[in-house]
Design an enzyme around this catalytic site. Sequence first.
Site, PDB file in Angstrom:
ATOM      1  N   LYS A  97      37.396  12.600  -6.009  1.00 24.22           N
ATOM      2  CA  LYS A  97      37.983  11.403  -6.619  1.00 24.22           C
ATOM      3  C   LYS A  97      37.340  11.212  -7.979  1.00 24.22           C
ATOM      4  O   LYS A  97      36.203  11.620  -8.196  1.00 24.22           O
ATOM      5  CB  LYS A  97      37.687  10.178  -5.752  1.00 24.22           C
ATOM      6  CG  LYS A  97      38.640   9.046  -5.979  1.00 24.22           C
ATOM      7  CD  LYS A  97      39.930   9.316  -5.218  1.00 24.22           C
ATOM      8  CE  LYS A  97      40.845   8.141  -5.154  1.00 24.22           C
ATOM      9  NZ  LYS A  97      41.820   8.320  -4.059  1.00 24.22           N
TER      10      LYS A  97
HETATM   11  N1  GLU Z   1      45.306   9.047  -5.105  1.00 28.86           N
HETATM   12  C1  GLU Z   1      46.116   9.426  -3.995  1.00 28.86           C
HETATM   13  C2  GLU Z   1      45.349   9.299  -2.701  1.00 28.86           C
HETATM   14  O1  GLU Z   1      44.410   8.545  -2.607  1.00 28.86           O
HETATM   15  C3  GLU Z   1      46.751  10.792  -4.193  1.00 28.86           C
HETATM   16  C4  GLU Z   1      45.802  11.927  -4.278  1.00 28.86           C
HETATM   17  C5  GLU Z   1      46.481  13.241  -4.671  1.00 28.86           C
HETATM   18  O2  GLU Z   1      47.685  13.279  -4.713  1.00 28.86           O
HETATM   19  O3  GLU Z   1      45.734  14.189  -4.926  1.00 28.86           O
HETATM   20  O4  GLU Z   1      45.679   9.868  -1.703  1.00 28.86           O
END
Ligand code: GLU
Length: 418
Positions: free
Chosen positions: A108
């Site tokens: 993240k």
């Molecule tokens: N931010 C989204 C999540 O928390 C998508 C992550 C992604 O598509 O890599 O799942």
Amino acid sequence: MYELFNSVAFREATLQFERASRLLTEDDGLVERFKLPQRTLVVSCPVRMDDGTVKVFGGYRVQHNQTLGPYKGGIRYHPDVDMGEVAALAMNMTWKCGLAELPFGGAKGGVAVDPRTLSHDELERLTRRYTAEILPIIGPTKDIPAPDLGTNPQIMAWIMDTYSMAQGYTVPTVVTGKPVIIGGSLGREEATGYGVAYVTEDALRRFKRYSDPVKVVIQGFGNVGSYTAHKLNDMGIKVVAVNDVYGGIYNPNGLPVDELMRTVREKGKVDDYAGGDKVTNDELLTLECDVLIPAALGRVINKDNAPRLRCGMVVEGANGPTTAEADDILRERNILVIPDILANAGGLIVSYFEWVQGLQEYYWSREAVHDELKKRMKNTFIRVADYAEKENIPMRLAALMLGISRVSQAKKLRGLYP
Ligand code: GLU
């Protein structure tokens, strides 16, 4: 080393992880290992503001685990972003990828900024600088960012462009959630919300906890909340209340979701819509309904409001919207919780499709994306619900255990390096 990540979000994620891993028998030091991210990059991003001054924004990219494949996870722009929160979200991405059986590890990123206070140009300069700072550790086979709270396809386009300029050629597969014209996938924009709606439908059907007609309340009307509402409406399920940071609206007979989406797109706020009664954000969470869908920030359902919720189930569209204390209260009150790593996995799943399409340079139709998403969401829901039933445990524990055990099994096969 834990004190480095000291934050409520990190403590919450660790607690939930420990609860789940305690029930898994094989360990061999893995629990200790998985409690900390593998790599954490802290960056500071100087940005020339439109008035000529320079502001410096703190940012992070946390790579939690890469046992199953390249790191994957969104980038969040929000004033409350800190290293502990990003690490918590990265950890949960690892379990989400494991649960969805995708060949990715968890990561993240985040920048501590309120994007609504920046101009378009300032946002672009910040994004390009942040990308330049994390550039050494991202890439289509290394770590693939995506949108999260406060970021969008335009921001993904700038990340893709900045990365590509450094390579000297276009690399669409370095991010997902891009605009379709530069290699994004059809169906990615609505994927998280649609996935939440599919899971809601499955949960209603399986657990038979609803009145007639079913009433759904959605907290948050951004990308996830609005597309969840749209799909539920399509399915004939009534959305009776929605809100955003400014306030909410309520109509027990159901809201006209598409009209509402248009109003918000044109005017910017949910309560700019003239129909329905106004409700405060606290009132919205405690409205009587069958399903409450938190689809915005973390920890909105906590020990203070959990005793007052009046829903049959909570379906977590957001990441980490329910604190561990609230989770316990809801369980005692017999309110079912469909956990985030299951309910909101749709965005991640279509990100995987986008990455695959980019690598093959072969693009799918919107129908193919939707069909495949639906199939995977439904299969994952069944796996979690069956496991929870078999072990007589809550859905959150079941989802985490399935996610963690997939990563653990792979880790055992790969072994500890060196
Ligand atoms: N931010 C989204 C999540 O928390 C998508 C992550 C992604 O598509 O890599 O799942």
